[in-house]
Enzyme design. Sequence first.
Site, short mmCIF file in Angstrom:
data_model
loop_
_atom_site.label_atom_id
_atom_site.label_comp_id
_atom_site.label_asym_id
_atom_site.label_seq_id
_atom_site.Cartn_x
_atom_site.Cartn_y
_atom_site.Cartn_z
N ARG A 45 0.88 -1.36 0.03
CA ARG A 45 0.03 -0.02 -0.05
C ARG A 45 0.87 1.10 -0.20
NH1 ARG A 45 -2.06 1.52 4.58
NH2 ARG A 45 -2.53 -0.46 5.37
N TYR A 94 -16.91 18.76 -13.85
CA TYR A 94 -17.16 17.05 -13.56
C TYR A 94 -18.15 16.83 -12.55
CZ TYR A 94 -16.54 12.04 -13.27
OH TYR A 94 -16.81 10.84 -13.32
N ASP A 166 -7.67 20.96 -12.82
CA ASP A 166 -8.20 19.54 -13.49
C ASP A 166 -7.74 19.50 -14.59
OD1 ASP A 166 -9.35 17.19 -14.44
OD2 ASP A 166 -10.81 17.17 -12.99
N LYS A 191 -8.34 8.74 -18.68
CA LYS A 191 -8.82 9.43 -20.04
C LYS A 191 -7.43 9.28 -20.90
CE LYS A 191 -12.53 9.93 -17.65
NZ LYS A 191 -12.90 11.09 -16.58
C1 LIG Z 1 -13.43 11.33 -15.36
C2 LIG Z 1 -13.30 12.66 -14.97
C3 LIG Z 1 -12.76 12.51 -13.65
C4 LIG Z 1 -13.08 11.53 -12.58
O1 LIG Z 1 -11.83 10.48 -12.87
P1 LIG Z 1 -12.20 8.93 -12.68
O2 LIG Z 1 -10.93 8.32 -13.28
O3 LIG Z 1 -13.50 8.45 -13.43
O4 LIG Z 1 -12.49 8.75 -11.18
C5 LIG Z 1 -12.50 13.87 -12.93
N1 LIG Z 1 -12.20 15.07 -13.69
C6 LIG Z 1 -12.58 14.97 -15.15
C7 LIG Z 1 -12.26 16.28 -15.89
C8 LIG Z 1 -13.09 13.87 -15.70
O5 LIG Z 1 -13.32 14.03 -16.99
#
Ligand SMILES: *Cc1c(COP(=O)(O)O)cnc(C)c1O
Length: 355
Positions: A45, A94, A166, A191
Amino acid sequence: MADQIKPATVAVHAGRPPREIDQALNVPITMASTYVAGGDKEYGRYANDTWSAFEEALGALEGGKALTFASGLSAVATILDLVNDSVVVAGQSYQGTIGQLADLEARGRLTARLVDITDTAGVVAALDDDVALLWIESPTNPGMALADLPALIAAAHDAGVQVVVDNTFATPLLQQPLALGADIVVHSATKYLAGHSDAVMGAIVVPDTDEGRALWDVLKGRRDLIGAIPGTMEAWLALRGLRTLSLRVERAAANAADLAARLAEHPAVEEVRYPGFGGMLAIVLRTAEAAEAVTHATDLWVHATSLGGVESTFERRRRWKTEDQNVPEGLIRLSVGIEDVDDLWADLAGALDRL
Ligand SMILES: *Cc1c(COP(=O)(O)O)cnc(C)c1O
């Protein structure tokens, strides 16, 4: 050398094992829950060489020090866990991030003020003494709104407010928030970074400064404590994906620019929201029914949530009950892939023509 090479080269070369005879070029998938005692790894961990390789590569790309998480949202949660005051946040961000803020607010942990991130003066006016954090998404998901990052970061710092960006939609190849002064970058590595719709993972990147390293230690301490760690296989896939990030983003962005122009000419499309860069865009059709019909009438475009994969996907965002009510009912978010753009257009235009 490492300071001079360009991002496309960094994406290919960073996070490799040392160059020694018979050494594999790639980091192995280290399956280990525990390590022989006496070193600084100790337990699964706390440390994993496959995570570290991904962190090294992403850190080099963002110009900071990275830490991987089980998902984008576990990275978001780990940051928000450190906040006790108000957070000013881009509305139409998001929905998972907004959902976490709403949950924390409902439990009296903090207050969240949703702002229009395109209204720079309005955002700055919201940064009063109670505010600890400015949470920026740019472009926003799925609103596709753009923030004036340099102006907002400077104003936030003047007000003693830390800034999180983000950077999921832009990727470090198109936008480097740390270089613009941001305190924290967060990613859904699910993504573009991993890029093949086969892994869920997240990351935080902080500046490689005394202050940034201290924050990294705090975040690592939280990750150790709550166990929001990625799987080794996911980290390996994400690193494997990162190697082609530059090619994928380049092609997706070129395709998106082309499609944005063609979509603007289509009579069924009321509005095209294209930020001018990257592989994401949104279109607004007249009704929810029209948008639903289009998302079910294509052969190549896949009706699916998530984004940033090699394959083109799209969805009507308001099909989610949790989505912001200000997002139009007829909005379809498009994640443009790396296919041939004429094929993508023929498929999409065919569905729009049949409305
Ligand atoms: C998908 C997404 C998240 C969350 O990420 P996960 O990997 O699905 O937990 C956060 N911010 C943005 C802009 C996203 O597109």
